[in-house]
Design an enzyme around this catalytic site. Structure first.
Site, PDB file in Angstrom:
ATOM      1  N   ARG A  55      -8.919  -3.264  -2.356  1.00  0.00           N
ATOM      2  CA  ARG A  55      -8.692  -4.582  -1.750  1.00  0.00           C
ATOM      3  C   ARG A  55      -9.898  -5.514  -1.935  1.00  0.00           C
ATOM      4  O   ARG A  55      -9.901  -6.340  -2.813  1.00  0.00           O
ATOM      5  CB  ARG A  55      -8.323  -4.434  -0.265  1.00  0.00           C
ATOM      6  N   CYS A  70      -6.946  -1.083  12.771  1.00  0.00           N
ATOM      7  CA  CYS A  70      -6.365  -2.212  12.019  1.00  0.00           C
ATOM      8  C   CYS A  70      -5.785  -3.270  12.953  1.00  0.00           C
ATOM      9  O   CYS A  70      -5.610  -4.422  12.556  1.00  0.00           O
ATOM     10  CB  CYS A  70      -5.228  -1.743  11.119  1.00  0.00           C
ATOM     11  N   ASN A  91      -7.895  -7.690   9.707  1.00  0.00           N
ATOM     12  CA  ASN A  91      -8.087  -8.200   8.348  1.00  0.00           C
ATOM     13  C   ASN A  91      -8.342  -9.708   8.283  1.00  0.00           C
ATOM     14  O   ASN A  91      -8.399 -10.275   7.192  1.00  0.00           O
ATOM     15  CB  ASN A  91      -6.868  -7.863   7.474  1.00  0.00           C
ATOM     16  N   ARG A 127       0.252 -11.723   2.179  1.00  0.00           N
ATOM     17  CA  ARG A 127      -0.559 -11.912   3.390  1.00  0.00           C
ATOM     18  C   ARG A 127      -1.381 -13.203   3.397  1.00  0.00           C
ATOM     19  O   ARG A 127      -2.003 -13.509   4.419  1.00  0.00           O
ATOM     20  CB  ARG A 127      -1.485 -10.687   3.614  1.00  0.00           C
ATOM     21  N   ASP A 183     -11.476   1.257   6.610  1.00  0.00           N
ATOM     22  CA  ASP A 183     -11.173   1.803   7.941  1.00  0.00           C
ATOM     23  C   ASP A 183     -10.073   2.861   7.923  1.00  0.00           C
ATOM     24  O   ASP A 183      -9.691   3.386   8.962  1.00  0.00           O
ATOM     25  CB  ASP A 183     -10.872   0.687   8.945  1.00  0.00           C
ATOM     26  N   ASN A 240       0.861  -1.181   0.000  1.00  0.00           N
ATOM     27  CA  ASN A 240       0.000   0.000   0.000  1.00  0.00           C
ATOM     28  C   ASN A 240       0.896   1.229   0.000  1.00  0.00           C
ATOM     29  O   ASN A 240       2.087   1.134   0.337  1.00  0.00           O
ATOM     30  CB  ASN A 240      -0.993  -0.039   1.175  1.00  0.00           C
ATOM     31  N   HIS A 260      -8.287   0.820   2.449  1.00  0.00           N
ATOM     32  CA  HIS A 260      -9.225   0.024   3.240  1.00  0.00           C
ATOM     33  C   HIS A 260     -10.289   0.985   3.771  1.00  0.00           C
ATOM     34  O   HIS A 260      -9.963   2.140   4.099  1.00  0.00           O
ATOM     35  CB  HIS A 260      -8.537  -0.606   4.463  1.00  0.00           C
TER      36      HIS A 260
HETATM   37  N1  LIG Z   1      -7.365  -2.743   8.468  1.00  0.00           N
HETATM   38  C1  LIG Z   1      -6.328  -2.182   7.949  1.00  0.00           C
HETATM   39  N2  LIG Z   1      -6.445  -1.050   7.330  1.00  0.00           N
HETATM   40  N3  LIG Z   1      -5.181  -2.846   8.019  1.00  0.00           N
HETATM   41  C2  LIG Z   1      -3.926  -2.323   7.616  1.00  0.00           C
HETATM   42  C3  LIG Z   1      -3.170  -3.327   6.860  1.00  0.00           C
HETATM   43  C4  LIG Z   1      -1.789  -2.884   6.569  1.00  0.00           C
HETATM   44  C5  LIG Z   1      -1.006  -3.875   5.794  1.00  0.00           C
HETATM   45  N4  LIG Z   1       0.341  -3.434   5.640  1.00  0.00           N
HETATM   46  C6  LIG Z   1      -1.642  -4.118   4.434  1.00  0.00           C
HETATM   47  O1  LIG Z   1      -1.347  -3.391   3.508  1.00  0.00           O
HETATM   48  O2  LIG Z   1      -2.406  -5.027   4.253  1.00  0.00           O
END
Ligand SMILES: NC(=[NH2+])NCCC[C@H](N)C(=O)O
Length: 374
Positions: free
Chosen positions: A143, A267, A76, A95, A174, A29, A172
């Protein structure tokens, strides 16, 4: 105004993953980069955990697995509703290794899982958040895929408000939207299409639009627990005033290390809300006279039992079965090491035969109490 209590008022527990192996070693991201100060990350995580506990919510933890630096963002892992979870499927291969670990944790904790092996991309609480039991805000764009929300209907019956997100930095939901109470959210208008902006104001008319500087400080990554808004540092005086006028107090926590990965307060937590009670319990989860099944007295069927009447054998009621019976998620095994029965309704019918018809729920909790038939 929604009839249902806000999600902030029914938040009961969260799951968090201590940052044992948290680093930034790839970039999926636009925020990701920099060197994580490990000690600082631990301190920041601890202060978030304390703020959550101080606000009255229990924190469960799960160990981080080496080689999965983003596992700290456990939000997540999926979306929980009552005792069910819709599992995530990550967009980035970096991930996907987290998926089986979450599945295992949910299974171990008696949460039924939906979505295992489904194709649609879904990043759980990062993109989907309840503002109350009847309203799910459902982000898609960078996403999660829009189509996953058809599948998510299997979780329960609630409105799904599709949120069209249009800025790559706010990847995201959030990162640009946080429900606060039954009429309020914190949101960053430029991150959404016009239609979504309208829908936010239609359903949550007291919503507070944050500035660009606040959005970039991840102020929308706040968690509200009852009347406390726990946010990363950077809430403006205007926003504070607006929140105070809504009866909220703001608690800011430094999240600098996690922001190097594009994440902050919200997060780092997976939410478990209070589960809707059956009709035959009161709001405290007890039957008549406030006596719960683990003590002697009348249970919510109107049957008298004493604590030891079944001595020598495992008790008819155990903590685990009690939690399950009241549609609670049972996080604890009873002392006999037995799992909660999977279908407690059936079990009750076998035990109580004609006295149990599954539809109790008058003021005295039982129309058949002491043989009364009304
Ligand atoms: N719920 C969130 N916004 N989570 C952050 C996730 C950060 C993680 N580095 C990603 O890009 O997936």
């Amino acid at each position: 105004m929604s009839a249902s209590k806000s999600a902030a008022h029914i938040l009961k527990r969260v799951l968090m993953v201590p940052p044992k192996h948290f680093t930034v070693e790839y970039s999926i991201n636009p925020w990701m980069g920099g060197i994580v100060d490990k000690q600082k990350a631990h301190q920041q995580w601890d202060s978030l955990k304390s703020a959550i506990e101080k606000a009255g919510v229990q924190v469960l933890t799960m160990e981080q697995t080496k080689g999965l630096p983003d596992q700290v963002f456990v939000c997540n892992s999926g979306l929980v509703y009552d005792n069910k979870v819709y599992l995530s499927r990550f967009r980035h291969k970096e991930r996907t290794g987290e998926q089986p670990l979450y599945l295992e944790w949910f299974k171990k904790n008696n949460i039924s899982t939906i979505g295992e092996g489904y194709e649609e991309i879904f990043e759980g609480g990062g993109d989907a958040v309840f503002s109350d039991r009847n309203t799910l805000w459902a982000g898609y764009g960078e996403r999660s895929s829009k189509s996953v929300y058809e599948r998510i209907k299997a979780l329960g019956s609630f409105d799904i408000v599709l949120c069209d997100m249009i800025l790559p930095n706010f990847y995201h939901l959030d990162t640009c939207f946080a429900p606060v109470d039954e009429t309020t959210s914190l949101y960053y208008p430029p991150a959404f299409s016009e239609a979504t902006n309208k829908e936010i104001l239609r359903r949550l008319p007291n919503s507070i639009a944050v500035s660009e500087a606040e959005a970039n400080a991840f102020v929308c990554n706040a968690i509200t627990i009852r009347d406390t808004v726990i946010s990363p540092i950077g809430v403006s005086q205007n926003t504070k005033k607006a929140l105070t006028a809504r009866g909220k107090q703001v608690e800011e926590v430094d999240m600098s290390e996690f922001m190097k990965s594009g994440g902050a307060c919200q997060c780092l937590v997976l939410r478990f809300h209070r589960v809707k009670r059956n009709d035959f319990t009161n709001n405290y989860g007890y039957g008549p006279f406030g006596i719960g099944p683990t003590n002697g007295g009348f249970d919510s069927f109107g049957f008298y039992r004493d604590k030891y009447y079944n001595s020598g054998l495992p008790p008819l009621y155990s903590f685990a079965s009690y939690r399950n019976y009241y549609h609670e998620i049972s996080f604890h095994k009873n002392k006999y090491g037995q799992p909660a029965p999977t279908d407690f309704e059936v079990l009750q019918q076998e035990r109580f035969g004609p006295y149990y018809d599954g539809v109790w729920g008058y003021a005295d909790h039982s129309k058949n109490w002491f043989g009364k038939k009304r």
